[in-house]
Design a protein around this motif. Structure first.
Motif, PDB file in Angstrom:
ATOM      1  N   GLN A  43       0.953  -1.122   0.155  1.00 23.33           N
ATOM      2  CA  GLN A  43       0.131  -0.146  -0.200  1.00 23.33           C
ATOM      3  C   GLN A  43       0.952   1.289   0.106  1.00 23.33           C
ATOM      4  N   GLU A  44       1.922   1.284   0.820  1.00 23.10           N
ATOM      5  CA  GLU A  44       3.035   2.219   0.781  1.00 23.10           C
ATOM      6  C   GLU A  44       3.556   2.661  -0.442  1.00 23.10           C
ATOM      7  N   ARG A  45       3.737   1.691  -1.398  1.00 16.70           N
ATOM      8  CA  ARG A  45       4.295   1.610  -2.651  1.00 16.70           C
ATOM      9  C   ARG A  45       3.250   2.140  -3.695  1.00 16.70           C
ATOM     10  N   VAL A  46       2.037   1.802  -3.581  1.00 18.33           N
ATOM     11  CA  VAL A  46       0.914   2.460  -4.123  1.00 18.33           C
ATOM     12  C   VAL A  46       0.888   3.949  -4.009  1.00 18.33           C
ATOM     13  N   ASN A  47       0.796   4.372  -2.633  1.00 14.58           N
ATOM     14  CA  ASN A  47       0.621   5.564  -2.212  1.00 14.58           C
ATOM     15  C   ASN A  47       1.928   6.607  -2.953  1.00 14.58           C
ATOM     16  N   LEU A  48       2.915   6.116  -2.800  1.00 10.56           N
ATOM     17  CA  LEU A  48       3.960   6.568  -3.241  1.00 10.56           C
ATOM     18  C   LEU A  48       4.062   6.866  -4.930  1.00 10.56           C
ATOM     19  N   TRP A  49       3.692   5.802  -5.544  1.00  6.89           N
ATOM     20  CA  TRP A  49       3.307   6.147  -6.997  1.00  6.89           C
ATOM     21  C   TRP A  49       2.446   7.259  -7.356  1.00  6.89           C
ATOM     22  N   ASP A  50       1.287   7.095  -6.551  1.00  9.07           N
ATOM     23  CA  ASP A  50       0.277   7.972  -6.681  1.00  9.07           C
ATOM     24  C   ASP A  50       0.676   9.462  -6.546  1.00  9.07           C
TER      25      ASP A  50
END
Length: 320
Positions: A33-40
């Motif tokens: 989820q942190e990687r998804v948030n980073l990409w967003d």
């Protein structure tokens, strides 16, 4: 001979391998989820601020190319501005793939385009690096002064007064003994360190004694002002870092500058350094991750694309 080749290969491979490992360690330490948030966050970064950061970057490189002639002219050489800029960008391109190769390739590039002897050109590159080191140290001192209150509070909170006094006394003794050894020792390594220090002093003297020293100093200040401006403008792309203080900006900038020299173009080391320093000053880790990713990624892409075009111009197109 084989031993030297192994050492040379090791110097090339180790920083690259370290960078790959740090990238894996950094990204692997996040949850999905942190990687998804980073990409967003990266995708939603305002392109206006990224574009302005590129402008600051170009201005710093152009000023560096223009400043180069101030050091070449006393030796009877000059370079065309376009050729000098191409050589500077070629150097950044090389450093992305082989750590510390950029200075050498920059001198090779200007030798090809303007017929300036390699050893002369390389000597000026080393001398200007001394000026850059001095600027970085001045910025570091300024950052410490501006953040002195935070550092003192941290010291009061976590330090033991008695152990701190003992530690300072030990450091003072080590410093005095170290200076005496540095001054009198004939050990090859100590001699190298001493000569390096003397070289820095000689470089400062040569800068102050050159005909256009005022212009050289102005461009040096301008280059580093553009570096800091480029760094600061990218903080506007991360909501959690907007309104960041000057002291924190300079502290993070200095840490980032050292991280850039640890691996190829700061691969892995730079984002981790940004997370660490911003977390130290109380900012969310996600903000440090986002900022480190955006500034490192955009500048690396910029150096590869523009530097690659310049390298192509210097070593391929001009030969036809």
């Amino acid at each position: 001979m084989a031993y030297k080749k192994v050492i040379k290969a090791f110097k090339i491979i180790l920083p690259l391998a370290l960078g790959v490992f740090l990238m894996w360690y950094w990204l692997g330490g996040m949850t999905s989820q942190e990687r998804v948030n980073l990409w967003d966050t990266i995708k939603n970064a305002n392109p206006l601020w990224i574009g302005i950061s590129f402008i600051f970057s170009i201005l710093s490189h152009a000023s560096r190319a223009y400043r180069w002639n101030f050091m070449l002219e006393p030796m009877g050489y000059t370079s065309k501005f376009g050729n000098g800029l191409a050589a500077v960008m070629t150097g950044y391109f090389a450093n992305t793939f082989v750590l510390r190769s950029g200075e050498v390739l920059r001198a090779v590039a200007i030798q090809r385009t303007d017929k300036i002897p390699f050893e002369k050109a390389f000597g000026t590159v080393v001398s200007e690096r001394i000026a850059d080191l001095i600027m970085l140290l001045l910025i570091m001192i300024t950052a410490v002064i501006l953040q002195s209150t935070a550092l003192i509070d941290l010291f009061k909170e976590k330090a033991n007064p008695i152990s701190s006094i003992i530690s300072l006394a030990i450091l003072l003794v080590i410093g005095i003994v170290g200076l005496r050894i540095l001054k009198k020792s004939s050990h090859p390594f100590i001699v190298k360190v001493r000569n390096f220090g003397l070289g820095i002093l000689e470089g400062v003297k040569s800068i102050l004694s050159m005909k256009k020293n005022a212009a050289f100093i102005f461009h040096t200040l301008f280059i580093w002002a553009m570096y800091i401006a480029m760094f600061w403008i990218v903080t506007l792309t991360v909501p959690g870092l907007q309104g960041i203080s000057t002291g924190v900006t300079l502290a993070a900038f200095v840490i980032g500058a050292f991280a850039m020299s640890a691996t190829n173009a700061g691969m892995g080391a730079y984002p981790i350094a940004m997370v660490t320093i911003f977390s130290f000053f109380g900012y969310d880790e996600a903000d440090g991750n986002a900022f480190g990713s955006i500034i490192w990624g955009t500048q690396t892409i910029f150096n590869i694309l523009i530097g690659g075009i310049c390298a192509l111009y210097v070593f391929v197109i001009r030969r036809r």
